[in-house]
Design a protein around this motif. Structure first.
Motif, PDB file in Angstrom:
ATOM      1  N   ILE A   1       0.797  -1.305  -0.025  1.00 39.44           N
ATOM      2  CA  ILE A   1      -0.039  -0.044  -0.028  1.00 39.44           C
ATOM      3  C   ILE A   1       0.771   1.295  -0.018  1.00 39.44           C
ATOM      4  CG2 ILE A   1      -1.751   1.310   1.205  1.00 39.44           C
ATOM      5  CD1 ILE A   1      -2.858  -1.302  -0.148  1.00 39.44           C
ATOM      6  N   PHE A   2       1.942   1.105   0.875  1.00 43.05           N
ATOM      7  CA  PHE A   2       2.700   2.462   0.975  1.00 43.05           C
ATOM      8  C   PHE A   2       3.255   2.581  -0.585  1.00 43.05           C
ATOM      9  CE2 PHE A   2       6.891   4.188   0.982  1.00 43.05           C
ATOM     10  CZ  PHE A   2       6.756   5.253   2.071  1.00 43.05           C
ATOM     11  N   LEU A   3       4.128   1.381  -1.229  1.00 38.57           N
ATOM     12  CA  LEU A   3       4.638   1.735  -2.509  1.00 38.57           C
ATOM     13  C   LEU A   3       3.658   2.073  -3.623  1.00 38.57           C
ATOM     14  CD1 LEU A   3       6.767  -1.663  -2.222  1.00 38.57           C
ATOM     15  CD2 LEU A   3       7.576   0.899  -1.962  1.00 38.57           C
ATOM     16  N   LEU A   4       2.306   1.662  -3.506  1.00 35.23           N
ATOM     17  CA  LEU A   4       1.490   2.109  -4.442  1.00 35.23           C
ATOM     18  C   LEU A   4       0.990   3.531  -4.364  1.00 35.23           C
ATOM     19  CD1 LEU A   4      -0.917  -1.060  -4.430  1.00 35.23           C
ATOM     20  CD2 LEU A   4       0.668  -0.116  -6.277  1.00 35.23           C
ATOM     21  N   ILE A   5       0.797   4.046  -2.967  1.00 39.31           N
ATOM     22  CA  ILE A   5       0.640   5.330  -2.687  1.00 39.31           C
ATOM     23  C   ILE A   5       1.939   6.423  -3.132  1.00 39.31           C
ATOM     24  CG2 ILE A   5       0.250   7.158  -0.992  1.00 39.31           C
ATOM     25  CD1 ILE A   5      -1.587   4.965   0.243  1.00 39.31           C
ATOM     26  N   ALA A   6       2.916   5.831  -2.997  1.00 39.55           N
ATOM     27  CA  ALA A   6       4.194   6.746  -3.548  1.00 39.55           C
ATOM     28  C   ALA A   6       4.172   6.529  -5.085  1.00 39.55           C
ATOM     29  CB  ALA A   6       5.586   5.819  -2.959  1.00 39.55           C
ATOM     30  N   PHE A   7       3.703   5.409  -5.700  1.00 42.04           N
ATOM     31  CA  PHE A   7       3.858   5.370  -7.066  1.00 42.04           C
ATOM     32  C   PHE A   7       2.596   6.582  -7.599  1.00 42.04           C
ATOM     33  CE2 PHE A   7       1.302   3.751 -10.677  1.00 42.04           C
ATOM     34  CZ  PHE A   7       1.983   3.546 -11.919  1.00 42.04           C
ATOM     35  N   ILE A   8       1.557   6.523  -7.045  1.00 41.59           N
ATOM     36  CA  ILE A   8       0.629   7.487  -7.636  1.00 41.59           C
ATOM     37  C   ILE A   8       0.788   8.959  -7.359  1.00 41.59           C
ATOM     38  CG2 ILE A   8      -1.760   8.215  -7.089  1.00 41.59           C
ATOM     39  CD1 ILE A   8      -2.313   5.080  -6.481  1.00 41.59           C
ATOM     40  N   PHE A   9       1.118   9.203  -5.782  1.00 42.69           N
ATOM     41  CA  PHE A   9       1.476  10.380  -5.503  1.00 42.69           C
ATOM     42  C   PHE A   9       3.212  10.594  -5.703  1.00 42.69           C
ATOM     43  CE2 PHE A   9      -2.394   9.601  -3.557  1.00 42.69           C
ATOM     44  CZ  PHE A   9      -3.222  10.591  -4.158  1.00 42.69           C
ATOM     45  N   ASN A  10       3.664  10.540  -6.650  1.00 40.16           N
ATOM     46  CA  ASN A  10       5.176  10.334  -6.689  1.00 40.16           C
ATOM     47  C   ASN A  10       6.071  11.618  -6.525  1.00 40.16           C
ATOM     48  OD1 ASN A  10       4.546  11.613  -9.281  1.00 40.16           O
ATOM     49  ND2 ASN A  10       6.127  10.905 -10.419  1.00 40.16           N
ATOM     50  N   LYS A  11       5.135  12.876  -6.388  1.00 36.76           N
ATOM     51  CA  LYS A  11       5.793  14.015  -6.045  1.00 36.76           C
ATOM     52  C   LYS A  11       5.396  14.491  -4.487  1.00 36.76           C
ATOM     53  CE  LYS A  11       5.616  15.992 -10.584  1.00 36.76           C
ATOM     54  NZ  LYS A  11       5.007  16.929 -11.544  1.00 36.76           N
ATOM     55  N   GLY A  12       4.703  13.340  -3.893  1.00 36.29           N
ATOM     56  CA  GLY A  12       4.376  13.628  -2.450  1.00 36.29           C
ATOM     57  C   GLY A  12       5.403  13.674  -1.287  1.00 36.29           C
ATOM     58  N   SER A  13       5.119  14.432  -0.351  1.00 41.83           N
ATOM     59  CA  SER A  13       6.202  14.136   0.806  1.00 41.83           C
ATOM     60  C   SER A  13       6.191  12.877   1.389  1.00 41.83           C
ATOM     61  CB  SER A  13       6.034  15.305   1.767  1.00 41.83           C
ATOM     62  OG  SER A  13       4.670  15.021   2.440  1.00 41.83           O
ATOM     63  N   SER A  14       7.182  12.424   1.844  1.00 40.34           N
ATOM     64  CA  SER A  14       7.438  11.156   2.797  1.00 40.34           C
ATOM     65  C   SER A  14       6.199  11.183   3.821  1.00 40.34           C
ATOM     66  CB  SER A  14       8.523  10.995   3.277  1.00 40.34           C
ATOM     67  OG  SER A  14       9.798  10.754   2.173  1.00 40.34           O
ATOM     68  N   ILE A  15       6.007  12.340   4.419  1.00 36.98           N
ATOM     69  CA  ILE A  15       5.047  12.416   5.389  1.00 36.98           C
ATOM     70  C   ILE A  15       3.583  12.074   4.881  1.00 36.98           C
ATOM     71  CG2 ILE A  15       3.777  13.907   7.209  1.00 36.98           C
ATOM     72  CD1 ILE A  15       6.790  12.875   8.084  1.00 36.98           C
ATOM     73  N   PHE A  16       3.229  13.044   3.833  1.00 39.12           N
ATOM     74  CA  PHE A  16       1.937  12.683   3.119  1.00 39.12           C
ATOM     75  C   PHE A  16       1.828  10.999   2.956  1.00 39.12           C
ATOM     76  CE2 PHE A  16      -0.296  12.114  -0.938  1.00 39.12           C
ATOM     77  CZ  PHE A  16      -1.493  12.664  -0.396  1.00 39.12           C
ATOM     78  N   ILE A  17       2.809  10.486   2.209  1.00 38.38           N
ATOM     79  CA  ILE A  17       2.607   9.016   1.876  1.00 38.38           C
ATOM     80  C   ILE A  17       2.437   8.267   2.862  1.00 38.38           C
ATOM     81  CG2 ILE A  17       4.060   7.300   0.666  1.00 38.38           C
ATOM     82  CD1 ILE A  17       5.125   9.457  -1.251  1.00 38.38           C
ATOM     83  N   ILE A  18       3.213   8.424   4.029  1.00 37.59           N
ATOM     84  CA  ILE A  18       3.273   7.667   5.204  1.00 37.59           C
ATOM     85  C   ILE A  18       1.741   7.679   5.975  1.00 37.59           C
ATOM     86  CG2 ILE A  18       4.068   7.433   7.779  1.00 37.59           C
ATOM     87  CD1 ILE A  18       6.795   8.261   6.692  1.00 37.59           C
ATOM     88  N   SER A  19       1.479   8.980   6.044  1.00 34.21           N
ATOM     89  CA  SER A  19       0.032   9.202   6.323  1.00 34.21           C
ATOM     90  C   SER A  19      -1.038   8.522   5.926  1.00 34.21           C
ATOM     91  CB  SER A  19      -0.103  10.819   6.522  1.00 34.21           C
ATOM     92  OG  SER A  19       0.575  11.428   7.336  1.00 34.21           O
ATOM     93  N   MET A  20      -1.077   8.551   4.490  1.00 36.18           N
ATOM     94  CA  MET A  20      -2.028   8.262   3.659  1.00 36.18           C
ATOM     95  C   MET A  20      -1.989   6.655   3.741  1.00 36.18           C
ATOM     96  SD  MET A  20      -3.765  10.685   2.523  1.00 36.18           S
ATOM     97  CE  MET A  20      -4.807   9.718   1.587  1.00 36.18           C
ATOM     98  N   ALA A  21      -0.856   5.991   3.648  1.00 34.94           N
ATOM     99  CA  ALA A  21      -0.678   4.618   3.818  1.00 34.94           C
ATOM    100  C   ALA A  21      -1.340   4.005   5.331  1.00 34.94           C
ATOM    101  CB  ALA A  21       0.738   4.206   3.605  1.00 34.94           C
ATOM    102  N   ILE A  22      -1.075   4.665   6.361  1.00 29.93           N
ATOM    103  CA  ILE A  22      -1.573   4.273   7.517  1.00 29.93           C
ATOM    104  C   ILE A  22      -3.240   4.443   7.617  1.00 29.93           C
ATOM    105  CG2 ILE A  22      -1.602   5.046  10.143  1.00 29.93           C
ATOM    106  CD1 ILE A  22       0.972   3.437   9.610  1.00 29.93           C
ATOM    107  N   ILE A  23      -3.512   5.453   6.967  1.00 30.06           N
ATOM    108  CA  ILE A  23      -4.907   5.828   7.168  1.00 30.06           C
ATOM    109  C   ILE A  23      -5.663   4.892   6.276  1.00 30.06           C
ATOM    110  CG2 ILE A  23      -6.856   7.516   6.236  1.00 30.06           C
ATOM    111  CD1 ILE A  23      -4.724   9.727   7.235  1.00 30.06           C
TER     112      ILE A  23
END
Length: 132
Positions: A45-67
């Motif tokens: 899930i983390f990797l897929l969110i990083a794939f989709i939001f490839n310009k997003g900050s790490s904090i954003f991606i971590i937060s979205m993956a946890i949520i």
């Protein structure tokens, strides 16, 4: 800094394969067979969110993956015929799971933190490579 979508897509696919294998291999130690699937699921899930939001900050991606991961787990407290019907399919069971477990929340946190560490390593490598 922009993430390479191809890198995160390939990593996602590899993690998916490992996750499916973790459910199929019979002679793994109990702790690995019990928890690796959930850890790998949240890592994916983390990797897929990083794939989709490839310009997003790490904090954003971590937060979205946890949520997202926690939301899926909490949704397992809800049992209606329509959603249990979806959970009765192979894909539905892999995505939505069956029943709520507190230990899954711990596994999801571990998986996302592994993803964050991997993301940090990849981003450091890219920065170092670009400086040369």
């Amino acid at each position: 800094m922009k993430r390479s979508r191809m890198t995160y897509l390939i990593l996602s696919i590899l993690v998916m394969i490992l996750g499916l294998l973790s459910r199929r291999i019979d002679n793994l130690p109990q702790i690995i067979s019990a928890y690796s699937g959930d850890i790998l699921w949240s890592l994916m899930i983390f990797l897929l969110i990083a794939f989709i939001f490839n310009k997003g900050s790490s904090i954003f991606i971590i937060s979205m993956a946890i949520i997202f991961s926690y939301s899926v787990e909490i949704s397992q407290l809800y049992h209606a015929p329509w959603i249990d019907g979806i959970r009765g399919t192979t894909l539905g069971a892999l995505v939505l799971g069956y029943g709520f477990l507190w230990s899954d929340l711990v596994c999801y946190t571990i998986g996302v933190m592994i993803g964050a560490g991997l993301d940090l390593l990849i981003m450091r490598y890219i920065r170092k490579r670009d400086r040369i």
